[in-house]
Scaffold this motif. Structure first.
Motif, PDB file in Angstrom:
ATOM      1  N   VAL A  16       0.841  -1.197   0.000  1.00 49.10           N
ATOM      2  CA  VAL A  16       0.000   0.000   0.000  1.00 49.10           C
ATOM      3  C   VAL A  16       0.878   1.249   0.000  1.00 49.10           C
ATOM      4  N   MET A  17       1.947   1.213   0.790  1.00 50.88           N
ATOM      5  CA  MET A  17       2.872   2.346   0.846  1.00 50.88           C
ATOM      6  C   MET A  17       3.506   2.584  -0.523  1.00 50.88           C
ATOM      7  N   ALA A  18       3.932   1.529  -1.190  1.00 49.94           N
ATOM      8  CA  ALA A  18       4.550   1.652  -2.511  1.00 49.94           C
ATOM      9  C   ALA A  18       3.557   2.204  -3.527  1.00 49.94           C
ATOM     10  N   LYS A  19       2.321   1.738  -3.461  1.00 49.58           N
ATOM     11  CA  LYS A  19       1.288   2.220  -4.380  1.00 49.58           C
ATOM     12  C   LYS A  19       1.039   3.715  -4.172  1.00 49.58           C
ATOM     13  N   ASN A  20       0.931   4.129  -2.921  1.00 51.13           N
ATOM     14  CA  ASN A  20       0.695   5.540  -2.623  1.00 51.13           C
ATOM     15  C   ASN A  20       1.883   6.404  -3.040  1.00 51.13           C
ATOM     16  N   LEU A  21       3.086   5.913  -2.799  1.00 53.46           N
ATOM     17  CA  LEU A  21       4.279   6.666  -3.190  1.00 53.46           C
ATOM     18  C   LEU A  21       4.332   6.831  -4.703  1.00 53.46           C
ATOM     19  N   LYS A  22       4.041   5.765  -5.429  1.00 52.32           N
ATOM     20  CA  LYS A  22       4.056   5.827  -6.891  1.00 52.32           C
ATOM     21  C   LYS A  22       3.035   6.844  -7.404  1.00 52.32           C
ATOM     22  N   LYS A  23       1.906   6.920  -6.723  1.00 47.38           N
ATOM     23  CA  LYS A  23       0.843   7.825  -7.140  1.00 47.38           C
ATOM     24  C   LYS A  23       1.184   9.287  -6.819  1.00 47.38           C
ATOM     25  N   GLU A  24       1.848   9.525  -5.692  1.00 43.58           N
ATOM     26  CA  GLU A  24       2.102  10.893  -5.229  1.00 43.58           C
ATOM     27  C   GLU A  24       3.482  11.439  -5.567  1.00 43.58           C
ATOM     28  N   LEU A  25       4.454  10.574  -5.800  1.00 42.82           N
ATOM     29  CA  LEU A  25       5.832  11.012  -6.020  1.00 42.82           C
ATOM     30  C   LEU A  25       5.982  12.046  -7.143  1.00 42.82           C
ATOM     31  N   PRO A  26       5.310  11.880  -8.275  1.00 43.07           N
ATOM     32  CA  PRO A  26       5.464  12.903  -9.319  1.00 43.07           C
ATOM     33  C   PRO A  26       5.087  14.313  -8.835  1.00 43.07           C
ATOM     34  N   PHE A  27       4.049  14.422  -8.016  1.00 44.20           N
ATOM     35  CA  PHE A  27       3.666  15.732  -7.486  1.00 44.20           C
ATOM     36  C   PHE A  27       4.738  16.281  -6.548  1.00 44.20           C
ATOM     37  N   LEU A  28       5.333  15.393  -5.761  1.00 46.70           N
ATOM     38  CA  LEU A  28       6.350  15.822  -4.805  1.00 46.70           C
ATOM     39  C   LEU A  28       7.608  16.337  -5.501  1.00 46.70           C
ATOM     40  N   GLU A  57      -4.423  19.005 -14.161  1.00 45.00           N
ATOM     41  CA  GLU A  57      -5.026  18.032 -15.074  1.00 45.00           C
ATOM     42  C   GLU A  57      -4.868  16.610 -14.537  1.00 45.00           C
ATOM     43  N   GLN A  58      -3.686  16.298 -14.029  1.00 46.21           N
ATOM     44  CA  GLN A  58      -3.461  14.942 -13.518  1.00 46.21           C
ATOM     45  C   GLN A  58      -4.226  14.704 -12.219  1.00 46.21           C
ATOM     46  N   THR A  59      -4.313  15.724 -11.380  1.00 40.32           N
ATOM     47  CA  THR A  59      -5.096  15.598 -10.142  1.00 40.32           C
ATOM     48  C   THR A  59      -6.549  15.298 -10.476  1.00 40.32           C
ATOM     49  N   GLU A  60      -7.073  16.001 -11.459  1.00 41.11           N
ATOM     50  CA  GLU A  60      -8.464  15.769 -11.874  1.00 41.11           C
ATOM     51  C   GLU A  60      -8.638  14.349 -12.410  1.00 41.11           C
ATOM     52  N   ALA A  61      -7.692  13.879 -13.200  1.00 42.84           N
ATOM     53  CA  ALA A  61      -7.776  12.514 -13.737  1.00 42.84           C
ATOM     54  C   ALA A  61      -7.776  11.489 -12.599  1.00 42.84           C
ATOM     55  N   LEU A  62      -6.940  11.702 -11.603  1.00 38.31           N
ATOM     56  CA  LEU A  62      -6.901  10.778 -10.462  1.00 38.31           C
ATOM     57  C   LEU A  62      -8.208  10.826  -9.678  1.00 38.31           C
ATOM     58  N   LYS A  63      -8.766  12.011  -9.526  1.00 37.43           N
ATOM     59  CA  LYS A  63     -10.044  12.138  -8.806  1.00 37.43           C
ATOM     60  C   LYS A  63     -11.187  11.488  -9.570  1.00 37.43           C
ATOM     61  N   GLN A  64     -11.048  11.439 -10.894  1.00 35.55           N
ATOM     62  CA  GLN A  64     -12.080  10.823 -11.727  1.00 35.55           C
ATOM     63  C   GLN A  64     -11.918   9.304 -11.824  1.00 35.55           C
ATOM     64  N   GLY A  65     -10.900   8.754 -11.158  1.00 31.43           N
ATOM     65  CA  GLY A  65     -10.767   7.304 -11.107  1.00 31.43           C
ATOM     66  C   GLY A  65      -9.551   6.716 -11.781  1.00 31.43           C
ATOM     67  N   SER A  66      -8.724   7.537 -12.392  1.00 32.98           N
ATOM     68  CA  SER A  66      -7.504   6.996 -13.005  1.00 32.98           C
ATOM     69  C   SER A  66      -6.647   6.352 -11.921  1.00 32.98           C
ATOM     70  N   GLU A  67      -6.148   5.169 -12.196  1.00 29.13           N
ATOM     71  CA  GLU A  67      -5.329   4.448 -11.222  1.00 29.13           C
ATOM     72  C   GLU A  67      -3.857   4.825 -11.313  1.00 29.13           C
ATOM     73  N   GLU A  68      -3.462   5.435 -12.422  1.00 26.20           N
ATOM     74  CA  GLU A  68      -2.046   5.708 -12.661  1.00 26.20           C
ATOM     75  C   GLU A  68      -1.811   7.209 -12.794  1.00 26.20           C
ATOM     76  N   ASN A  69      -0.768   7.688 -12.137  1.00 23.70           N
ATOM     77  CA  ASN A  69      -0.375   9.077 -12.249  1.00 23.70           C
ATOM     78  C   ASN A  69       0.481   9.225 -13.513  1.00 23.70           C
ATOM     79  N   LYS A  70      -0.002   9.998 -14.465  1.00 26.29           N
ATOM     80  CA  LYS A  70       0.688  10.158 -15.744  1.00 26.29           C
ATOM     81  C   LYS A  70       1.352  11.527 -15.876  1.00 26.29           C
ATOM     82  N   LEU A  71       1.625  12.154 -14.746  1.00 28.64           N
ATOM     83  CA  LEU A  71       2.237  13.482 -14.761  1.00 28.64           C
ATOM     84  C   LEU A  71       3.613  13.460 -15.418  1.00 28.64           C
ATOM     85  N   ILE A  72       4.411  12.468 -15.116  1.00 33.58           N
ATOM     86  CA  ILE A  72       5.761  12.403 -15.680  1.00 33.58           C
ATOM     87  C   ILE A  72       5.692  12.295 -17.202  1.00 33.58           C
TER      88      ILE A  72
END
Length: 131
Positions: A16-28, A57-72
């Motif tokens: 769970v920690m790895a999943k959350n880090l993968k999702k948030e790391l690009p923003f950080l 744009e990526q935050t909105e995509a994640l809020k709409q249900g996207s499982e993957e952060n595509k910011l990078i």
């Protein structure tokens, strides 16, 4: 003892920690991306505006249900952002975001060890805390 009372029942879920880090790391890492682009001579305000828009744009995509952060991917593809995937890879190292935490933690542990060795003869079966 106090430590046991505070940590009793504490559970860590590495997946769970790895999943959350993968999702948030690009923003950080966006601030570091901005600093790198500024060092390359890019207009800081223009880069800030572009990165801000991509983040929203990526935050909105994640809020709409996207499982993957595509910011990078969005940063790499943007025509005005002159940053390579190799440079981004380096910036995405989570250990580069911890600042002095590793040294501070080691200093604290060294001091704790010193104190424990100094007071090893003291009865530590009772502990209290006042807040």
């Amino acid at each position: 003892n106090l430590l046991m009372n505070v940590t009793k029942g504490l559970v860590a879920y590495p997946k769970v920690m790895a999943k959350n880090l993968k999702k948030e790391l690009p923003f950080l890492c966006v601030e570091n991306v901005l600093m790198l682009l500024s060092k390359k001579g890019e207009d800081r305000q223009e880069m800030h505006d572009i990165l801000r828009k991509l983040c929203f744009e990526q935050t909105e995509a994640l809020k709409q249900g996207s499982e993957e952060n595509k910011l990078i991917e969005a940063i790499i593809k943007h025509p005005k952002l002159s940053i390579s995937s190799e440079e981004l890879e380096d910036l995405l190292n989570p250990y580069k975001l911890t600042g002095a935490a590793d040294k501070q933690t080691q200093n604290w542990l060294n001091e704790l060890e010193r104190q424990l060795l100094t007071f090893e003869h003291v009865n530590t079966t009772q502990a209290s805390i006042t807040v």
